[in-house]
Design an enzyme around this catalytic site. Structure first.
Site, PDB file in Angstrom:
ATOM      1  N   ARG A  25       0.381  -0.933   0.010  1.00 42.11           N
ATOM      2  CA  ARG A  25      -0.221   0.233  -0.279  1.00 42.11           C
ATOM      3  C   ARG A  25       0.853   0.972   0.177  1.00 42.11           C
ATOM      4  NH1 ARG A  25      -3.152   3.312  -1.253  1.00 42.11           N
ATOM      5  NH2 ARG A  25      -5.228   3.760   0.343  1.00 42.11           N
ATOM      6  N   GLY A  26       0.746   1.883  -0.836  1.00 44.01           N
ATOM      7  CA  GLY A  26       1.494   3.109  -1.642  1.00 44.01           C
ATOM      8  C   GLY A  26       1.516   3.781   0.249  1.00 44.01           C
ATOM      9  N   GLU A  27       0.652   4.552   0.486  1.00 40.53           N
ATOM     10  CA  GLU A  27       0.429   5.060   1.477  1.00 40.53           C
ATOM     11  C   GLU A  27       1.100   5.282   2.588  1.00 40.53           C
ATOM     12  OE1 GLU A  27      -3.773   5.347   3.753  1.00 40.53           O
ATOM     13  OE2 GLU A  27      -3.452   5.787   1.075  1.00 40.53           O
ATOM     14  N   ASP A  28       1.134   3.609   2.679  1.00 39.37           N
ATOM     15  CA  ASP A  28       1.942   3.756   4.011  1.00 39.37           C
ATOM     16  C   ASP A  28       3.725   2.921   4.495  1.00 39.37           C
ATOM     17  OD1 ASP A  28      -0.849   3.268   5.536  1.00 39.37           O
ATOM     18  OD2 ASP A  28      -0.303   0.912   5.002  1.00 39.37           O
ATOM     19  N   THR A  29       3.684   3.093   3.222  1.00 43.37           N
ATOM     20  CA  THR A  29       5.537   1.790   3.383  1.00 43.37           C
ATOM     21  C   THR A  29       6.016   2.514   2.080  1.00 43.37           C
ATOM     22  OG1 THR A  29       5.170  -0.874   1.767  1.00 43.37           O
ATOM     23  CG2 THR A  29       4.487  -0.267   4.190  1.00 43.37           C
ATOM     24  N   ARG A  30       5.749   3.185   1.125  1.00 45.88           N
ATOM     25  CA  ARG A  30       6.400   3.406  -0.833  1.00 45.88           C
ATOM     26  C   ARG A  30       8.083   3.836   0.215  1.00 45.88           C
ATOM     27  NH1 ARG A  30       5.048   3.461  -5.517  1.00 45.88           N
ATOM     28  NH2 ARG A  30       3.447   3.399  -5.061  1.00 45.88           N
ATOM     29  N   GLU A  92      -4.404  -6.905  -6.945  1.00 46.04           N
ATOM     30  CA  GLU A  92      -2.846  -8.204  -7.477  1.00 46.04           C
ATOM     31  C   GLU A  92      -2.891  -8.783  -6.195  1.00 46.04           C
ATOM     32  OE1 GLU A  92      -0.440  -3.538  -7.290  1.00 46.04           O
ATOM     33  OE2 GLU A  92       0.019  -5.113  -5.677  1.00 46.04           O
TER      34      GLU A  92
END
Length: 357
Positions: A25-30, A92
């Protein structure tokens, strides 16, 4: 990593472009954990796919992303607090679990600041996410159920929980070491699969095959990759033939080689950048393809540092080689066409891709 393959049987294996696909999840861990993990994997020569596109709410997973999933050897799923808020992430996940079930690809879940039970049973932030999803997708309940099943299956797999390790750098390193061990295991399985394929193809009449494997290669890989492959096959008690004679551009195929091809159960073709520069490689290839058609011999291409489409369509270095041949063999265009057809046929077969790192 070295050579791409899957852990499924040779007859059903998947061409792999990446060693690892990371779902997150991009907003969490990118810009935090996922960035550190992908950097560490790449430093260890692991070909890692991390999507750089941030999708907006409601956007669907792209064809490029689906292809990357299909072309990956294994998957790392970073389950974070807001993972289930994204229908993109959940799609995904569906594709990843489908690949695991159909092709045997490895899946490693990472529970990043989230309890595995919350993922498995859709509780906490995952429960809250599904309350919202049930409103958004109230006319697609089968999709919701598929997401729930995929989350439960993935969370039941053996994985890593960040809450058990205080130092994130230590956590990243342990995950990287685990991934590398898995990838080495997959490569070992692939050699075992090759051994099984050789055994089954020779079982009908062992007297037909003097060699289990014939290796076709140019001089570019003779003392590196081909040598390593030859040694690995011999260690598995696979009788491999690799011509020891170093030929120059323009030389013809030695007399002993066609006979060795005919007496082999399987031919492995190592396509490297200079393969088409050697007439004797192309003559070998023509004979290999003939044996495939006439004797049902197994042919396995390895694309070593080169894209299969460059071979299939004779572009790049292969195109340059054929410009020379068409100029030099004007009175033998049937021969040139024969080489082209053999390259196209071999490059269209299921095999492995290796990228120089």
């Amino acid at each position: 990593m070295a050579i791409s393959s899957s852990s499924s049987s040779i007859s059903t294996k998947v061409k792999t472009k990446y060693d690892v696909f990371i779902s997150f999840r991009g907003e969490d861990t990118r810009h935090g954990f996922t960035s550190h993990l992908s950097d560490a994997l790449r430093k260890n020569k692991v070909r890692t796919y991390v999507d750089q596109v941030s999708l907006n709410r409601g956007e669907e997973i792209s064809c490029v992303l689906l292809r990357a999933i299909e072309e990956s050897k294994m998957f790392v799923i970073v389950f974070s607090e807001n993972y289930a808020n994204s229908s993109w992430c959940l799609d995904e996940l569906l594709m990843i679990m489908k690949c695991k079930e159909e092709n045997g690809q490895e899946v490693v879940p990472i529970f990043y600041h989230v309890d595995p039970s919350c993922v498995r049973e859709q509780k906490g932030s995952y429960g809250t996410a599904f309350v919202k999803l049930e409103q958004r997708f109230k006319y697609h309940m089968e999709k919701l159920q598929a997401w729930r099943i995929a989350l439960t299956k993935a969370a039941n797999l053996s994985g890593w929980c960040s809450q058990q390790i205080r130092s994130e750098s230590v956590f990243v390193q342990q995950v990287v070491e685990h991934v590398i061990r898995k990838l080495k295991s997959i490569l070992s399985i692939s050699i075992d699969d090759l051994s099984m394929a050789v055994s089954s193809s020779a079982a009908a009449d062992p007297s037909l095959h003097k060699y289990d494997v014939f290796i076709s290669c140019s001089g570019e890989t003779r003392n590196s990759f081909t040598s390593h492959l030859y040694s690995a096959l011999r260690q598995k008690q696979i009788k491999a033939y690799a011509d020891e004679v170093s030929l120059e551009i323009g030389d013809g195929i030695p007399r002993a080689v066609p006979k060795a091809i005919e007496e082999s159960a399987i031919s492995i073709i190592i396509f490297s950048k200079d393969y088409a520069s050697f007439r004797w490689c192309l003559d070998e290839l023509v004979h290999i393809i003939e044996c495939r058609h006439e004797k049902n011999q197994i042919v396995l291409p390895i694309f070593y540092g080169i894209e299969p489409n460059l071979i299939r369509n004779q572009k790049g270095a292969y195109g340059a080689a054929f410009c020379y041949y068409e100029e030099s063999f004007k009175d033998k265009m049937d021969k040139v066409q024969e080489w082209r057809q053999a390259l196209s046929a071999a490059a269209g077969l299921s095999g492995w891709e290796s990228r120089n790192q």
